[in-house]
Design an enzyme around this catalytic site. Structure first.
Site, short mmCIF file in Angstrom:
data_model
loop_
_atom_site.label_atom_id
_atom_site.label_comp_id
_atom_site.label_asym_id
_atom_site.label_seq_id
_atom_site.Cartn_x
_atom_site.Cartn_y
_atom_site.Cartn_z
N LEU A 89 -2.84 9.79 -7.15
CA LEU A 89 -2.01 10.64 -6.27
C LEU A 89 -0.53 10.30 -7.11
CD1 LEU A 89 -4.03 10.83 -3.96
CD2 LEU A 89 -2.34 10.53 -2.48
N SER A 113 2.56 0.49 -6.70
CA SER A 113 3.40 -0.68 -5.99
C SER A 113 4.53 -0.99 -6.81
CB SER A 113 2.38 -1.83 -5.77
OG SER A 113 1.16 -1.54 -5.02
N HIS A 139 -3.34 4.19 -2.48
CA HIS A 139 -4.53 3.29 -1.78
C HIS A 139 -4.89 3.92 -0.49
CE1 HIS A 139 -1.48 0.26 -3.52
NE2 HIS A 139 -2.62 -0.07 -3.98
N GLY A 173 -9.41 3.58 -8.46
CA GLY A 173 -8.54 4.74 -8.76
C GLY A 173 -8.46 5.29 -10.14
N GLU A 174 -8.64 6.30 -10.35
CA GLU A 174 -8.61 6.92 -11.60
C GLU A 174 -7.34 6.57 -12.60
OE1 GLU A 174 -8.84 11.02 -12.07
OE2 GLU A 174 -8.97 11.17 -14.22
N LEU A 213 1.01 -1.20 -0.05
CA LEU A 213 0.05 0.00 0.03
C LEU A 213 0.86 1.33 0.05
CD1 LEU A 213 -2.75 -0.95 2.65
CD2 LEU A 213 -2.75 -1.18 0.25
N GLN A 248 -9.91 0.28 -16.13
CA GLN A 248 -10.16 -0.76 -15.08
C GLN A 248 -11.54 -0.11 -14.64
OE1 GLN A 248 -7.90 -3.17 -12.35
NE2 GLN A 248 -8.47 -1.37 -10.98
P1 AMP Z 1 -3.84 -2.27 -6.81
O1 AMP Z 1 -3.26 -2.53 -5.62
O2 AMP Z 1 -2.69 -1.66 -7.90
O3 AMP Z 1 -4.78 -2.94 -7.53
O4 AMP Z 1 -4.72 -0.81 -6.71
C1 AMP Z 1 -5.88 -0.69 -6.03
C2 AMP Z 1 -6.49 0.33 -6.19
O5 AMP Z 1 -5.60 1.52 -5.90
C3 AMP Z 1 -7.19 0.68 -7.57
O6 AMP Z 1 -8.33 0.87 -7.58
C4 AMP Z 1 -6.10 1.56 -8.20
O7 AMP Z 1 -6.53 2.14 -9.30
C5 AMP Z 1 -5.85 2.46 -7.00
N1 AMP Z 1 -4.59 3.15 -7.09
C6 AMP Z 1 -3.46 2.44 -7.47
N2 AMP Z 1 -2.50 3.58 -7.51
C7 AMP Z 1 -3.29 4.87 -7.27
C8 AMP Z 1 -2.71 6.05 -7.37
N3 AMP Z 1 -1.51 6.38 -7.38
N4 AMP Z 1 -3.77 6.98 -6.84
C9 AMP Z 1 -4.99 6.83 -6.66
N5 AMP Z 1 -5.38 5.50 -6.63
C10 AMP Z 1 -4.51 4.53 -6.94
#
Ligand code: AMP
Length: 283
Positions: free
Chosen positions: A179, A189, A37, A150-151, A33, A156
């Site tokens: 962010l 990540s 996140h 997240g955008e 995270l 997705q």
């Molecule tokens: P992930 O762990 O990569 O599957 O991401 C989990 C959620 O966090 C997804 O909805 C992503 O779009 C969101 N997310 C990942 N990176 C960012 C970021 N930099 N800013 C905002 N949301 C994010």
């Protein structure tokens, strides 16, 4: 804070608590995270009276087994980060893949249509089927009222939107802004896997998106793609997988500007072989 590792335990807990809550918020993640996140989790806290975060590295959405193997994991630090925000957030960390997939890691069949044929859908065949499969399973387990995505992973969110429209009409989807670090690099990540030297150059990805926003109406599209490819590939170990401008509602390719259409630029850059994606609304 509850930390639940078994699906059966989770279902029992959710059932027992159902009467006390009005709004259950779910934030699905694959862990490791970062502040991106955490911004989703904070948004969920503001809008829900019970918040669950799932941490599960979903094997079916990785089209490249090496990417799955190397995906960063740090559950201890994840738990600490969430506890630091609040002790009232609950975590679901399935103890094994079987806890979710029951010895069958095939993907479910979803009619995802054109939005699955371009960008990430094209370059990562099977990826969105895997995403839809896990999200469908999580939605069935949690029966959430609001879900937070997240955008940063814009395509997705379109896939999730379609899943919700077709199968979960009562779920409300909240899309949270991306962010970025001080250089504009979208937090991810996967950024942890990049050497310090290349990490320092990653701001170029967002710079290219901003350049596209400034210039897409005055530069020929094919020239814009060439310019952006050159900017990226001037850097050691940086390769452009794609840069594309598309209609953000349909994902149809940009040809010439049409009034009333919202265009979005999408980019994927391989840095030392690690895929980094980002996107920006242009109009
Ligand atoms: P992930 O762990 O990569 O599957 O991401 C989990 C959620 O966090 C997804 O909805 C992503 O779009 C969101 N997310 C990942 N990176 C960012 C970021 N930099 N800013 C905002 N949301 C994010």
């Amino acid at each position: 804070m509850l930390i639940i590792k078994s699906t059966i335990d989770l279902k029992n807990i959710l059932k027992a608590k159902k009467k006390q809550r009005k709004k259950l918020g779910l934030v699905p993640t694959m862990g490791s995270l970062h502040d991106g996140h955490l911004s989703l989790i904070k948004k969920a806290q503001e809008n829900c009276d019970e918040v669950w975060v799932s941490i599960f590295i979903n094997p079916t959405q990785f089209n490249d087994p090496k990417d799955f193997e190397s995906y960063p994991k740090d559950f201890k630090s994840d738990i600490n980060k969430i506890q630091f925000i609040s002790k009232n957030i609950n975590l679901f960390i399935p103890k094994s893949v079987n806890e979710i997939y029951h010895n069958d890691t095939s993907t479910d069949k979803f009619e995802l249509g054109f939005i699955n044929k371009v960008l990430e859908g094209k370059y990562r065949p099977g990826h969105f089927e895997g995403v839809a499969t896990i999200v469908n399973k999580l939605f069935k387990i949690f029966d959430p009222n609001i879900v937070f995505f997240g955008e940063k992973d814009f395509q997705q969110t379109m896939i999730i939107g379609k899943l919700i429209y077709n199968f979960f009409p009562n779920i409300h989807l909240v899309i949270c802004p991306t962010l970025r670090n001080k250089d504009g690099l979208a937090l991810s990540s996967r950024n942890n896997l990049i050497s310090q030297k290349s990490y320092g150059n990653c701001g170029i990805i967002f710079e290219c998106l901003l350049y596209a926003r400034e210039n897409y109406l005055v530069t020929k599209y094919s020239d814009l793609i060439k310019i952006i490819k050159r900017k990226i590939e001037l850097l050691d170990s940086f390769n452009l997988e794609y840069f594309e401008i598309r209609d953000e509602k349909t994902l149809k390719s940009f040809k010439q500007y049409e009034k009333g259409v919202c265009y979005r630029a999408f980019i994927c850059v391989k840095v030392e072989g690690i895929r980094l994606i980002d996107n920006l609304l242009l109009s």
